[in-house]
Design a protein around this motif. Sequence first.
Motif, PDB file in Angstrom:
ATOM      1  N   GLY A   1       1.022  -1.395   0.163  1.00 19.29           N
ATOM      2  CA  GLY A   1       0.150   0.063   0.340  1.00 19.29           C
ATOM      3  C   GLY A   1       1.400   1.450   0.054  1.00 19.29           C
ATOM      4  O   GLY A   1       1.901   1.338  -0.248  1.00 19.29           O
ATOM      5  N   ILE A   2       0.207   2.238   0.129  1.00 19.50           N
ATOM      6  CA  ILE A   2       0.718   3.452  -0.254  1.00 19.50           C
ATOM      7  C   ILE A   2       0.116   4.138   0.962  1.00 19.50           C
ATOM      8  O   ILE A   2      -1.022   4.451   0.482  1.00 19.50           O
ATOM      9  N   TYR A   3       0.334   4.736   2.081  1.00 10.04           N
ATOM     10  CA  TYR A   3       0.697   5.824   3.031  1.00 10.04           C
ATOM     11  C   TYR A   3       0.894   6.833   2.883  1.00 10.04           C
ATOM     12  O   TYR A   3       2.026   7.057   3.437  1.00 10.04           O
ATOM     13  N   THR A   4      -0.582   7.425   3.459  1.00 14.80           N
ATOM     14  CA  THR A   4       0.267   9.673   3.275  1.00 14.80           C
ATOM     15  C   THR A   4      -1.023  10.253   4.033  1.00 14.80           C
ATOM     16  O   THR A   4      -1.093  11.016   3.740  1.00 14.80           O
TER      17      THR A   4
ATOM     18  N   ILE B   1       5.502   4.198   1.206  1.00 13.61           N
ATOM     19  CA  ILE B   1       5.301   2.984   0.521  1.00 13.61           C
ATOM     20  C   ILE B   1       5.147   1.632   0.233  1.00 13.61           C
ATOM     21  O   ILE B   1       7.146   1.396   1.044  1.00 13.61           O
TER      22      ILE B   1
ATOM     23  N   TYR C   1      -3.816  -0.916  -0.541  1.00 15.42           N
ATOM     24  CA  TYR C   1      -4.706   0.182   0.194  1.00 15.42           C
ATOM     25  C   TYR C   1      -3.503   1.142  -0.492  1.00 15.42           C
ATOM     26  O   TYR C   1      -2.582   1.551  -0.867  1.00 15.42           O
ATOM     27  N   ILE C   2      -4.373   2.299  -0.397  1.00 15.70           N
ATOM     28  CA  ILE C   2      -4.749   4.103  -0.766  1.00 15.70           C
ATOM     29  C   ILE C   2      -4.820   4.380   0.061  1.00 15.70           C
ATOM     30  O   ILE C   2      -6.056   4.798  -0.276  1.00 15.70           O
TER      31      ILE C   2
ATOM     32  N   LYS D   1      -5.555  -5.743  -4.498  1.00 19.88           N
ATOM     33  CA  LYS D   1      -4.894  -4.364  -4.962  1.00 19.88           C
ATOM     34  C   LYS D   1      -4.017  -3.228  -4.195  1.00 19.88           C
ATOM     35  O   LYS D   1      -4.806  -4.011  -2.093  1.00 19.88           O
TER      36      LYS D   1
END
Length: 156
Positions: free
Chosen positions: A80-83, A102, A154-155, A152
């Motif tokens: 996932g991408i953690y923002t 990421i 995680y975003i 898929k």
Amino acid sequence: MARIEHFNNPNAPRPNSIVVAVTVFVLDDQGRVLLIRRTDNGLWALPGGAQDFGEYIAEAAVRETREEAGVEIEVTDVVGIYTNPNHLVEYSDGEVRQQFSICFRARYVAGVPTTSDESSEVDWITRSDLNSRQIHPSMRLRIDHGYEDRDKPYIG
């Protein structure tokens, strides 16, 4: 350098930087996740760190895992991408970094867990033992997503 994690803290200082960083979710053949105990805050975490100039992002994941944990890995996918803008890291030098990380899934290749300047402990941890470790909620989210093996990334 010391660091303070701010998570959903309305009194946190305002961020003054965003740095591309990686974390790595890797399991051994017994389904245990590789974790380090960070020397800067004492929390357990996936290996990871900032991308350096001149390297691909997957190379950063391989390098950081080798440096912090003594383990060689091969990146295979993205967890996932953690923002989260409400997750800030305040460093003792005045930097206040907004999270941008990421998390990669990787395959264990070789090596024995070994400590470094950034890790006071390194170990393969069973899923059932995670609750007994001090893990930041944002890091725990990545670990849980890694175990979910989503179709898929995680975003968020």
